[in-house]
Write an enzyme that holds these catalytic residues in place. Structure first.
Site, PDB file in Angstrom:
ATOM      1  N   LYS A 134      83.496 -31.827 -36.367  1.00 49.78           N
ATOM      2  CA  LYS A 134      82.098 -31.902 -36.796  1.00 49.78           C
ATOM      3  C   LYS A 134      81.867 -33.076 -37.731  1.00 49.78           C
ATOM      4  CE  LYS A 134      80.668 -27.238 -35.725  1.00 49.78           C
ATOM      5  NZ  LYS A 134      80.289 -25.890 -36.189  1.00 49.78           N
ATOM      6  N   ARG A 145      87.530 -21.676 -35.011  1.00 55.13           N
ATOM      7  CA  ARG A 145      87.049 -22.095 -33.685  1.00 55.13           C
ATOM      8  C   ARG A 145      87.324 -23.586 -33.546  1.00 55.13           C
ATOM      9  NH1 ARG A 145      82.404 -24.332 -31.684  1.00 55.13           N
ATOM     10  NH2 ARG A 145      81.725 -23.637 -29.628  1.00 55.13           N
TER      11      ARG A 145
END
Ligand code: 8Y7
Length: 276
Positions: free
Chosen positions: A222, A256
């Site tokens: 991210k 995740r």
């Protein structure tokens, strides 16, 4: 050994668990068509299982800001064959969706978790999952994917995200859902600045203690990783592993991730070294 119920499965409770991300968005298969996309998705799933994934998270719609929205029928066409193909694979399967129609079909297909970036706020979402026993991930998102990164602002991001998650937990419990099915997720990157994301990462343990629900964290590749490393998305492996370890140190039970094998190894060393 104690175990955590997770849909049709029981998960190890003595270590952090790795959820591998399986994208089933056929954007890159315009020539090969849907069978090529299915084939590719299943071999990617098999690879992640060989690499030690504890859970496979199947997603048929990209949630990047500005990504096209996918109608429910199309999302269903993408993910349902994957869910049925993975049904007896031995590894728990999660479906990343916020659409109640998809949730209903996934429950029928025996999915072990519904991972909802919208925290079961869509009309009909709670009803779609209430009478099953799959795990439910409640994620915080400010606004909606198209506009969530337009100047996100909070007075106190940790307090506000915690209050949001508490309200969703209470609403689901009031609808008759067993709290032991629930997972919380602060939603890294979903309407947050880099500072907001790191404040939430640091506050993981506090949120778990306050809400009494286990934490799932997704930081893999991210922008919060790019912001501190200066690396583009394809150069974020090491930073993402650092983020996954930090999330576990701060109370996450599931991480995740895109890079399953590398994260599994990092967590093995982490557990060996910390005894956690
Ligand atoms: C998350 C997620 C995404 C996350 C949960 C990406 C679907 C964006 N991120 N679900 N989904 N938590 N629970 O970069 O952080 O993977 S999509």
């Amino acid at each position: 050994m104690s175990r955590i119920p997770f849909g049709r499965h029981l998960l190890a409770a003595n270590r952090a668990l790795v959820m591998g991300i399986l994208n089933v968005t056929p954007d890159s298969f315009s020539d090969g068509g849907k069978f090529a996309a299915l084939d590719y998705a299943l071999s990617h799933a098999e690879q992640m299982i060989r690499d030690g994934a504890d859970i496979i998270d199947v997603g048929g719609e990209s949630t990047r800001p500005g990504a096209p929205l996918v109608p429910a029928e199309e999302e269903l066409r993408r993910v349902l064959p994957v869910l049925y193909a993975l049904r007896e694979c031995g590894t728990p399967v999660s479906l990343d969706t916020y659409k109640p129609a998809l949730m209903k079909e996934a429950v029928l297909a025996g999915v072990d978790m519904i991972n909802d970036i919208n925290a079961f706020r869509a009309p009909g979402a709670i009803e779609a999952v209430r009478d099953s026993d799959c795990a439910l991930c409640i994620m915080h998102m400010l606004d909606k994917p198209a506009t969530m990164q337009d100047k996100p602002a909070y007075d106190d991001v940790v307090l506000e995200v915690t209050a949001f998650l508490r309200e969703r937990i209470d609403t689901l419990a009031a609808a008759g859902i067993d709290r032991r099915r629930l997972w919380i997720d602060p939603g890294f990157g979903f309407g947050k600045t880099v500072e907001h994301n790191y404040a939430l990462l640091k506050a993981g343990r506090r949120m778990v203690d306050e809400l009494g629900v286990p934490l799932l964290a997704g930081v893999s590749r991210k922008s919060m990783i790019g912001a501190v490393t200066g690396k583009p998305v394809e150069g974020r492996l090491a930073g993402s592993i650092g983020g996954a370890l930090a999330a576990v140190a701060n109370g996450a039970r599931i991480v995740r991730v895109h890079d399953v094998g590398e994260t599994v190894d990092a967590l093995k060393v982490w557990h060996a070294a910390t005894g956690n």
